[in-house]
Design an enzyme around this catalytic site. Structure first.
Site, PDB file in Angstrom:
ATOM      1  N   SER A  46     -17.194   1.034 -24.803  1.00  0.00           N
ATOM      2  CA  SER A  46     -16.698  -0.288 -25.162  1.00  0.00           C
ATOM      3  C   SER A  46     -17.791  -1.357 -25.153  1.00  0.00           C
ATOM      4  CB  SER A  46     -15.543  -0.650 -24.237  1.00  0.00           C
ATOM      5  OG  SER A  46     -14.935  -1.834 -24.649  1.00  0.00           O
ATOM      6  N   HIS A  47     -17.666  -2.330 -24.253  1.00  0.00           N
ATOM      7  CA  HIS A  47     -18.566  -3.470 -24.211  1.00  0.00           C
ATOM      8  C   HIS A  47     -19.743  -3.233 -23.271  1.00  0.00           C
ATOM      9  CE1 HIS A  47     -15.376  -3.389 -21.345  1.00  0.00           C
ATOM     10  NE2 HIS A  47     -16.186  -3.981 -20.497  1.00  0.00           N
ATOM     11  N   ASP A  73     -16.579  -6.577 -29.681  1.00  0.00           N
ATOM     12  CA  ASP A  73     -17.373  -5.753 -28.758  1.00  0.00           C
ATOM     13  C   ASP A  73     -17.858  -4.489 -29.464  1.00  0.00           C
ATOM     14  OD1 ASP A  73     -14.987  -4.358 -28.838  1.00  0.00           O
ATOM     15  OD2 ASP A  73     -15.054  -3.793 -26.719  1.00  0.00           O
ATOM     16  N   ASP A 102     -17.058  -1.370 -29.628  1.00  0.00           N
ATOM     17  CA  ASP A 102     -16.142  -0.466 -30.338  1.00  0.00           C
ATOM     18  C   ASP A 102     -15.055  -1.204 -31.119  1.00  0.00           C
ATOM     19  OD1 ASP A 102     -14.979  -1.241 -27.893  1.00  0.00           O
ATOM     20  OD2 ASP A 102     -13.651   0.491 -27.899  1.00  0.00           O
ATOM     21  N   ASP A 132     -12.552  -3.328 -30.352  1.00  0.00           N
ATOM     22  CA  ASP A 132     -11.181  -3.649 -29.960  1.00  0.00           C
ATOM     23  C   ASP A 132     -11.064  -5.042 -29.338  1.00  0.00           C
ATOM     24  OD1 ASP A 132     -12.484  -2.799 -27.697  1.00  0.00           O
ATOM     25  OD2 ASP A 132     -10.920  -1.400 -27.035  1.00  0.00           O
ATOM     26  N   ARG A 133     -12.189  -5.585 -28.834  1.00  0.00           N
ATOM     27  CA  ARG A 133     -12.126  -6.933 -28.250  1.00  0.00           C
ATOM     28  C   ARG A 133     -12.523  -7.998 -29.269  1.00  0.00           C
ATOM     29  NH1 ARG A 133     -14.381  -6.922 -22.062  1.00  0.00           N
ATOM     30  NH2 ARG A 133     -13.004  -5.274 -21.334  1.00  0.00           N
ATOM     31  N   LYS A 193      -5.947  -2.306 -28.687  1.00  0.00           N
ATOM     32  CA  LYS A 193      -6.167  -3.693 -29.056  1.00  0.00           C
ATOM     33  C   LYS A 193      -7.057  -3.701 -30.282  1.00  0.00           C
ATOM     34  CE  LYS A 193      -9.459  -4.049 -25.219  1.00  0.00           C
ATOM     35  NZ  LYS A 193      -8.976  -3.273 -24.074  1.00  0.00           N
TER      36      LYS A 193
HETATM   37  C1  G1P Z   1     -11.310  -4.180 -18.364  1.00  0.00           C
HETATM   38  C2  G1P Z   1     -10.358  -5.327 -18.586  1.00  0.00           C
HETATM   39  C3  G1P Z   1      -9.025  -4.806 -19.086  1.00  0.00           C
HETATM   40  C4  G1P Z   1      -9.242  -3.959 -20.336  1.00  0.00           C
HETATM   41  C5  G1P Z   1     -10.265  -2.878 -20.066  1.00  0.00           C
HETATM   42  C6  G1P Z   1     -10.623  -2.117 -21.323  1.00  0.00           C
HETATM   43  O1  G1P Z   1     -10.803  -3.324 -17.381  1.00  0.00           O
HETATM   44  O2  G1P Z   1     -10.172  -6.073 -17.414  1.00  0.00           O
HETATM   45  O3  G1P Z   1      -8.188  -5.890 -19.351  1.00  0.00           O
HETATM   46  O4  G1P Z   1      -8.039  -3.368 -20.751  1.00  0.00           O
HETATM   47  O5  G1P Z   1     -11.469  -3.460 -19.566  1.00  0.00           O
HETATM   48  O6  G1P Z   1     -11.170  -2.956 -22.311  1.00  0.00           O
HETATM   49  P1  G1P Z   1     -11.303  -3.393 -15.849  1.00  0.00           P
HETATM   50  O7  G1P Z   1     -12.795  -3.239 -15.874  1.00  0.00           O
HETATM   51  O8  G1P Z   1     -10.911  -4.746 -15.347  1.00  0.00           O
HETATM   52  O9  G1P Z   1     -10.579  -2.275 -15.168  1.00  0.00           O
HETATM   53 ZN    ZN Z   2     -13.876  -2.201 -26.420  1.00  0.00          ZN
END
Ligand code: G1P
Ligand code: ZN
Length: 578
Positions: free
Chosen positions: A121-122, A304, A306, A308-309, A405
């Site tokens: 992801s990010h 981000d 991938d 989704d954000r 998302k």
């Molecule tokens: C974090 C975000 C959560 C999101 C997840 C995946 O998870 O807080 O809202 O769904 O990334 O993008 P966390 O690191 O808090 O468990």
């Molecule tokens: Zn992501």
């Protein structure tokens, strides 16, 4: 060329104890996947083995990743192992790349039994960065329940648990080591395997087209085209942060909707995201914020790694808090044709997300669900037809068109609202606060803190909560007085299957509805990340335009004092403030 069928081998292996998937799959440093023998193979075999043989044989699965370092290598292994494990067909993104929302879309389109998504992801990428792998089920996302099992039983994510249990006792994996797939050509490739009657097929698909097709059925593309390239068009700036979104942004926003080429930046996917955190927030997308401050663009957004954000900005860098973003979309659902067709079944937000959405739900008499953090809880509600639109404070917004998302969906939702209302982002938000009141929200992230210190702090806080030490307690900060109404460890009962999910975040709730929430992240890969969330509602028109950091300062003081966060972690401040 040798046409003899490809060999299917079974290789011995030894289990690793640490392959428990977190909030979004298994995330580790690239070096872990590279240096620990068969680390990837073990996890991939655990995924395949977790699927009933009858379901797996001859099935279709989807594979795609965000293009980060190790993506391609991992896909080659996943393909060789899919063939050996009886999967009939793999649908893979061109060059092995697919955004997370596109994977969800493609799983649903091809009626696949699931998909494997390669992303962290990010989190940063590259040799020194993170890699991740997660399994999505047939609905296109993660689910928290097992199909067909009923209400009772402890809270568990059945699929994830099964994968983890298998990974702890795995002794062998199956692979076709000679199988070579060409990811660079849009094509259908077939392979004959020994002991298999039917050939194994791999389809390399244009996921951008599938995804664009889906969006065309959700939004009014003609209206969006007018907004972006008509006579009175607005100017936008979209930052793909060198993640997977580049090709999607270029094709959909620029080529199809007519936004000029220079409105999309950092659109070449890079294996290390240019050395940056591909995370669309005020800290890591600071360049975009800076550009937007210049005032030449009306609308800005970042995605981000991938895809989704999303982060939404207005002219002069006006920041749209993600908790407000989903509330504004809810208040303007009529701008989106999809919702006109499907109607709105329900709204949902994760617990730490501000209650801005609740105000819209109440006013429009639509059901609101408060779920634990992580998108999979929304998936259950969507599958049961209870949820249409949802969001998380962590820059996640989406709807029931897929089960992830969806960053670009959020951008098009916002552009649809701009097109309908003919107002600026800032005016839309300000009108919204005037109508519904404002939930001031902030989040403090403390990244990579000492794991033991973080766990100890949470345990001590929980103990105080259990002993009801906070009940009725008053905190005076400056002229503000807050009295605790309730404190607990959030637990969720899934309204669909009755499963209970405990330990989802410590909450201190005050008599005026303000909340302080503490959570440990489930997606970090080093040490612990402590998250502190603060939400406070204000309807006084004289106060709703104030700076959140000023408005929330007393609650921040209380949050830090009660937890002794800085003393416990040795930090003097957060790594990221939202
Ligand atoms: C974090 C975000 C959560 C999101 C997840 C995946 O998870 O807080 O809202 O769904 O990334 O993008 P966390 O690191 O808090 O468990
Ligand atoms: Zn992501």
């Amino acid at each position: 060329m040798d046409d003899s069928p490809l060999q299917v081998l079974t290789r011995p292996t030894a289990p690793y104890p640490d392959q428990r998937p977190g909030t979004s799959g298994l995330r580790k440093k690239v070096s872990v996947f590279q240096s620990k023998k068969d680390y990837l193979q073990n996890f991939v075999q655990s995924i395949y083995s977790s699927i009933d043989l009858l379901d797996r044989q001859g099935s279709t699965m989807v594979v795609g990743g965000d293009g980060r370092y190790f993506n391609q290598t991992a896909i080659e292994v996943i393909v060789q192992m899919a063939a050996a494990n009886g999967v009939g067909r793999l649908v893979i993104g061109h060059h092995g790349i697919m955004s997370t929302p596109a994977v969800s879309c493609v799983i649903r389109k091809y009626k696949a039994i699931g998909g494997i998504v390669l992303t962290a992801s990010h989190n940063p990428g590259g040799r020194e960065g993170d890699f991740g792998i997660k399994f999505n089920t047939a609905n296109g996302g993660a689910v928290t329940r097992e199909e067909g099992t009923g209400g009772k039983g402890p809270a568990q994510d059945a699929v994830t648990n099964r994968i983890f249990q298998i990974s702890r006792t795995i002794e062998e994996y199956a692979i076709c080591p000679e199988l070579r797939v060409d990811l660079a050509t849009l094509s259908k490739q077939t392979f004959d395997l020994e002991n298999k009657f039917k050939p194994f097929t791999v389809e390399i698909v244009d996921s951008v087209e599938s995804y664009a097709n889906m969006l065309r059925n959700i939004f009014d593309f003609a209206a969006l085209k007018e907004l972006l390239s008509g006579e009175n068009h607005i100017k936008i700036q979209l930052d793909a942060m060198h993640g997977v979104m580049g090709p999607y942004v270029k094709r959909i926003l620029c080529e199809e909707l007519g936004s000029p080429a220079n409105s999309a930046i950092n659109c070449v996917p890079l294996q290390d995201f240019g050395g940056q955190h591909p995370d669309p927030n005020l800290t890591y997308a600071a360049d975009l914020v800076e550009t937007m401050r210049g005032g030449q663009y009306d609308f800005g957004a970042a995605f981000d790694g991938d895809g989704d954000r999303n982060m939404i900005l207005g002219k002069h860098g006006f920041f749209v808090n993600p908790s407000d973003s989903v509330a504004v979309i809810a208040a303007n659902v009529f701008s989106i044709p999809y919702f006109q067709h499907t109607g709105v079944r329900g709204y949902a937000r994760s617990m730490p997300t501000s209650a801005a959405l609740d105000n819209v739900a109440r006013a429009t008499k639509i059901e609101l669900y408060e779920t634990p953090t992580g998108w999979k809880f929304f998936g259950n509600l969507m599958d049961a037809g209870k949820l249409s639109l949802c969001g998380e404070e962590s820059f996640g917004t989406g709807a029931d068109h897929i089960r992830e998302k969806d960053g670009l969906w959020a951008v098009l939702a916002w552009l649809s609202i701009l097109a309908t209302r003919e107002q600026s982002v800032e005016d839309i938000i300000k009108d919204h606060w005037q109508t519904f009141g404002r939930n001031f929200f902030t989040k403090y992230d403390y990244e990579e803190v000492d794991l033991d210190a973080a766990i100890q702090m949470m345990e001590d806080l929980e103990l105080m909560i259990l002993e009801k030490a906070f009940m009725g307690q008053r905190f005076a900060v400056g002229e503000k007085l807050y009295q605790v109404e309730k404190a607990d460890n959030f637990e969720y009962t899934d309204p669909v299957d009755g499963r209970i999910c405990r330990n989802q975040g410590l909450r201190i709730i005050f008599t005026d509805g303000s909340r302080i929430i503490y959570r440990l992240s489930g997606t970090g890969s080093v040490g612990a990340t402590v998250r502190v969330y603060i939400d406070s509602y204000e309807k006084d028109p004289d106060k709703i335009f104030r700076d959140p950091q000023v408005m929330l300062a007393p609650l921040v003081t209380i949050a830090l004092k009660v937890s002794q966060l800085h003393e416990r972690t040795g930090r003097s401040g957060p790594s990221v403030i939202t």
